[in-house]
Design a protein around this motif. Structure first.
Motif, PDB file in Angstrom:
ATOM      1  N   VAL A 268     -25.967 -28.009  -9.077  1.00 41.45           N
ATOM      2  CA  VAL A 268     -25.002 -27.092  -9.606  1.00 41.45           C
ATOM      3  C   VAL A 268     -23.484 -27.435  -8.751  1.00 41.45           C
ATOM      4  O   VAL A 268     -23.591 -27.731  -7.588  1.00 41.45           O
ATOM      5  N   GLU A 269     -22.587 -27.430  -9.582  1.00 44.20           N
ATOM      6  CA  GLU A 269     -21.249 -28.140  -9.239  1.00 44.20           C
ATOM      7  C   GLU A 269     -20.423 -27.384 -10.111  1.00 44.20           C
ATOM      8  O   GLU A 269     -20.214 -27.516 -11.131  1.00 44.20           O
ATOM      9  N   GLN A 270     -19.250 -26.998  -9.192  1.00 41.59           N
ATOM     10  CA  GLN A 270     -17.745 -26.339  -9.756  1.00 41.59           C
ATOM     11  C   GLN A 270     -16.984 -27.888 -10.058  1.00 41.59           C
ATOM     12  O   GLN A 270     -16.166 -27.604 -10.761  1.00 41.59           O
ATOM     13  N   ASN A 271     -17.154 -28.700  -9.498  1.00 41.29           N
ATOM     14  CA  ASN A 271     -16.236 -29.779  -9.543  1.00 41.29           C
ATOM     15  C   ASN A 271     -16.868 -30.662 -10.685  1.00 41.29           C
ATOM     16  O   ASN A 271     -17.472 -31.707 -10.496  1.00 41.29           O
ATOM     17  N   ALA A 272     -16.901 -30.072 -12.001  1.00 47.56           N
ATOM     18  CA  ALA A 272     -17.784 -30.454 -12.997  1.00 47.56           C
ATOM     19  C   ALA A 272     -17.497 -32.094 -13.590  1.00 47.56           C
ATOM     20  O   ALA A 272     -18.474 -32.653 -13.502  1.00 47.56           O
ATOM     21  N   LEU A 273     -16.212 -32.417 -13.597  1.00 44.23           N
ATOM     22  CA  LEU A 273     -15.866 -33.645 -14.128  1.00 44.23           C
ATOM     23  C   LEU A 273     -16.116 -34.730 -13.142  1.00 44.23           C
ATOM     24  O   LEU A 273     -16.727 -35.610 -13.518  1.00 44.23           O
ATOM     25  N   LEU A 274     -15.885 -34.534 -11.843  1.00 39.88           N
ATOM     26  CA  LEU A 274     -16.274 -35.365 -10.878  1.00 39.88           C
ATOM     27  C   LEU A 274     -17.891 -35.745 -10.697  1.00 39.88           C
ATOM     28  O   LEU A 274     -18.191 -36.696 -10.734  1.00 39.88           O
ATOM     29  N   ALA A 275     -18.660 -34.612 -10.911  1.00 48.47           N
ATOM     30  CA  ALA A 275     -19.776 -34.537 -10.564  1.00 48.47           C
ATOM     31  C   ALA A 275     -20.406 -35.352 -11.965  1.00 48.47           C
ATOM     32  O   ALA A 275     -21.664 -35.997 -11.696  1.00 48.47           O
ATOM     33  N   LEU A 276     -20.009 -35.064 -12.979  1.00 44.71           N
ATOM     34  CA  LEU A 276     -20.443 -35.866 -14.260  1.00 44.71           C
ATOM     35  C   LEU A 276     -20.397 -37.060 -13.999  1.00 44.71           C
ATOM     36  O   LEU A 276     -21.373 -38.067 -14.534  1.00 44.71           O
ATOM     37  N   GLU A 277     -19.245 -37.580 -13.168  1.00 43.99           N
ATOM     38  CA  GLU A 277     -19.296 -39.256 -13.334  1.00 43.99           C
ATOM     39  C   GLU A 277     -20.295 -39.803 -12.099  1.00 43.99           C
ATOM     40  O   GLU A 277     -20.680 -40.904 -12.392  1.00 43.99           O
ATOM     41  N   TYR A 278     -21.082 -39.009 -11.450  1.00 43.32           N
ATOM     42  CA  TYR A 278     -21.915 -39.694 -10.480  1.00 43.32           C
ATOM     43  C   TYR A 278     -23.323 -39.170 -11.275  1.00 43.32           C
ATOM     44  O   TYR A 278     -24.470 -39.843 -10.784  1.00 43.32           O
ATOM     45  N   GLY A 279     -23.560 -38.379 -12.163  1.00 43.43           N
ATOM     46  CA  GLY A 279     -24.762 -37.880 -12.735  1.00 43.43           C
ATOM     47  C   GLY A 279     -25.322 -38.735 -13.620  1.00 43.43           C
ATOM     48  O   GLY A 279     -24.659 -39.542 -14.349  1.00 43.43           O
ATOM     49  N   THR A 280     -26.729 -38.398 -13.876  1.00 39.98           N
ATOM     50  CA  THR A 280     -27.047 -39.133 -15.087  1.00 39.98           C
ATOM     51  C   THR A 280     -27.340 -38.171 -16.207  1.00 39.98           C
ATOM     52  O   THR A 280     -27.430 -38.860 -17.496  1.00 39.98           O
ATOM     53  N   LYS A 281     -27.493 -36.898 -15.978  1.00 35.21           N
ATOM     54  CA  LYS A 281     -27.391 -35.781 -17.178  1.00 35.21           C
ATOM     55  C   LYS A 281     -26.677 -34.629 -16.803  1.00 35.21           C
ATOM     56  O   LYS A 281     -26.517 -34.306 -15.580  1.00 35.21           O
ATOM     57  N   GLY A 282     -26.136 -33.975 -17.979  1.00 36.35           N
ATOM     58  CA  GLY A 282     -25.475 -32.719 -17.749  1.00 36.35           C
ATOM     59  C   GLY A 282     -26.084 -31.305 -18.614  1.00 36.35           C
ATOM     60  O   GLY A 282     -26.415 -31.825 -19.469  1.00 36.35           O
ATOM     61  N   LEU A 283     -25.822 -30.580 -17.980  1.00 37.79           N
ATOM     62  CA  LEU A 283     -26.295 -29.272 -18.535  1.00 37.79           C
ATOM     63  C   LEU A 283     -25.070 -28.142 -18.268  1.00 37.79           C
ATOM     64  O   LEU A 283     -24.767 -27.831 -17.253  1.00 37.79           O
ATOM     65  N   ALA A 284     -24.870 -27.642 -19.370  1.00 37.82           N
ATOM     66  CA  ALA A 284     -23.575 -26.787 -19.285  1.00 37.82           C
ATOM     67  C   ALA A 284     -24.077 -25.330 -19.764  1.00 37.82           C
ATOM     68  O   ALA A 284     -24.757 -25.280 -20.774  1.00 37.82           O
ATOM     69  N   LEU A 285     -23.792 -24.409 -18.691  1.00 43.70           N
ATOM     70  CA  LEU A 285     -24.185 -22.780 -18.899  1.00 43.70           C
ATOM     71  C   LEU A 285     -23.025 -22.153 -19.339  1.00 43.70           C
ATOM     72  O   LEU A 285     -21.952 -22.072 -18.806  1.00 43.70           O
ATOM     73  N   VAL A 286     -23.196 -21.032 -20.126  1.00 45.92           N
ATOM     74  CA  VAL A 286     -22.008 -20.218 -20.372  1.00 45.92           C
ATOM     75  C   VAL A 286     -22.659 -18.751 -20.683  1.00 45.92           C
ATOM     76  O   VAL A 286     -23.826 -18.642 -21.474  1.00 45.92           O
ATOM     77  N   ALA A 287     -22.380 -17.614 -19.997  1.00 46.47           N
ATOM     78  CA  ALA A 287     -23.184 -16.463 -19.811  1.00 46.47           C
ATOM     79  C   ALA A 287     -24.467 -16.521 -19.756  1.00 46.47           C
ATOM     80  O   ALA A 287     -25.480 -15.851 -20.433  1.00 46.47           O
ATOM     81  N   GLY A 288     -25.296 -17.475 -19.171  1.00 48.40           N
ATOM     82  CA  GLY A 288     -26.559 -17.347 -19.020  1.00 48.40           C
ATOM     83  C   GLY A 288     -27.396 -18.184 -19.895  1.00 48.40           C
ATOM     84  O   GLY A 288     -28.570 -18.209 -19.728  1.00 48.40           O
ATOM     85  N   ARG A 289     -26.656 -18.902 -20.747  1.00 49.87           N
ATOM     86  CA  ARG A 289     -27.185 -19.694 -21.799  1.00 49.87           C
ATOM     87  C   ARG A 289     -26.785 -20.987 -21.754  1.00 49.87           C
ATOM     88  O   ARG A 289     -25.808 -21.442 -21.306  1.00 49.87           O
ATOM     89  N   LYS A 290     -27.845 -22.025 -22.410  1.00 50.70           N
ATOM     90  CA  LYS A 290     -27.533 -23.225 -22.370  1.00 50.70           C
ATOM     91  C   LYS A 290     -26.677 -23.709 -23.588  1.00 50.70           C
ATOM     92  O   LYS A 290     -27.242 -23.235 -24.707  1.00 50.70           O
ATOM     93  N   VAL A 291     -25.426 -24.317 -23.335  1.00 47.69           N
ATOM     94  CA  VAL A 291     -24.625 -24.328 -24.617  1.00 47.69           C
ATOM     95  C   VAL A 291     -24.697 -26.040 -24.842  1.00 47.69           C
ATOM     96  O   VAL A 291     -24.159 -26.384 -25.972  1.00 47.69           O
ATOM     97  N   ARG A 292     -24.993 -26.846 -24.023  1.00 42.26           N
ATOM     98  CA  ARG A 292     -25.008 -28.161 -24.195  1.00 42.26           C
ATOM     99  C   ARG A 292     -25.724 -28.833 -23.216  1.00 42.26           C
ATOM    100  O   ARG A 292     -25.730 -28.680 -21.969  1.00 42.26           O
ATOM    101  N   GLU A 293     -26.569 -29.899 -23.390  1.00 39.75           N
ATOM    102  CA  GLU A 293     -27.432 -30.742 -22.645  1.00 39.75           C
ATOM    103  C   GLU A 293     -27.289 -32.232 -23.325  1.00 39.75           C
ATOM    104  O   GLU A 293     -27.613 -32.415 -24.406  1.00 39.75           O
ATOM    105  N   ALA A 294     -26.816 -33.210 -22.477  1.00 40.61           N
ATOM    106  CA  ALA A 294     -26.727 -34.680 -22.869  1.00 40.61           C
ATOM    107  C   ALA A 294     -26.589 -35.684 -21.774  1.00 40.61           C
ATOM    108  O   ALA A 294     -26.508 -34.944 -20.541  1.00 40.61           O
TER     109      ALA A 294
END
Length: 250
Positions: A191-217
């Motif tokens: 879990v990271e608040q520094n979203a954009l930087l974390a995505l630069e290092y990650g292999t996959k991302g999962l975006a949550l809003v209001a307890g639901r998954k809204v994007r996974e790629a």
């Protein structure tokens, strides 16, 4: 092989409104999956439900194909999962060596070898073994916290905002270490608040809003997604997403 599989997980805190509302995710060895989302999205709560620190109201968590006992963090740890919380993740009054020993309290043998392995993995700990953890810098404490979590040789590592409160340089160093842990064969869910930087290092991302998954790629795809960038650069808010102005893709 999928090391961590979460199906329709729901739950939150006792006697409170449900926070996590049916989330699925799979994390394989070598993956660094980054969970992002606005404040209050349920990111840390989801991680605690997976770790067994909170008991879900519904859903399933499997570790290397085996179902985990929900709401039982100690058994989850014994089956190969480690969790590093954002705060209070080291024992400040104990030395670095004593902290590592605490991380290996479930070990029946091989304590010295496991400590040696963490020192090899995180060289900065070598000169700090006799120093009190409370005297370490913020970045050094995060490294120690990861070393503690890895003492039991887990297959899955859960990290809750490991760069919170760190300088940009220290955050980069932590992300680099985490990426290397994934490359070594761990399945990492962060879990990271520094979203954009974390995505630069990650292999996959999962975006949550209001307890639901809204994007996974793939992380690179999310990083290139204008809607994701707009949200986490502050140009859109969570209300727009909930009203359907952000198009979810799973």
């Amino acid at each position: 092989m999928t090391d961590l599989a979460v199906k329709t997980l729901r739950g939150g805190y006792p006697n409170a409104e449900e926070i996590v509302k049916g989330i699925d995710i799979e994390v394989a060895a070598g993956d660094l999956t980054v969970i992002i989302g606005p404040n209050g999205a349920g990111k840390s709560t989801f991680l605690k439900l997976v770790a067994g620190l909170l008991k879900p109201t519904d859903g399933e968590v499997r570790l290397q194909g085996e179902p985990l006992p929900l709401g039982n963090a100690q058994l989850a740890c014994g089956m190969g999962m480690s969790f590093v919380p954002q705060e209070r993740n080291v024992f400040s009054s104990l030395t670095v060596r004593e902290n590592l020993e605490m991380g290996g309290y479930l070990l029946r043998r091989g304590m010295k070898d496991r400590i040696d392995e963490q020192v090899w993995r995180f060289p900065l700990l070598k000169s700090k073994l006799r120093e009190k953890a409370g005297n370490l810098s913020g970045g050094q404490r995060q490294v120690l916290a990861m070393g503690i979590a890895l003492m039991t040789n887990p297959s899955v590592l859960l990290l809750d905002e490991p760069t919170a409160g760190l300088s940009p340089n220290a955050a980069d160093e932590i992300f680099e270490l985490v990426r290397n842990l994934a490359k070594s064969g761990l399945a990492v869910l962060m879990v990271e608040q520094n979203a954009l930087l974390a995505l630069e290092y990650g292999t996959k991302g999962l975006a949550l809003v209001a307890g639901r998954k809204v994007r996974e790629a793939a992380a690179a795809a999310m990083l290139a997604d204008d809607e994701v960038r707009h949200l986490f650069l502050g140009r859109r808010d969570a209300n727009q997403i909930q009203k359907g102005e952000y198009h979810a893709q799973a």
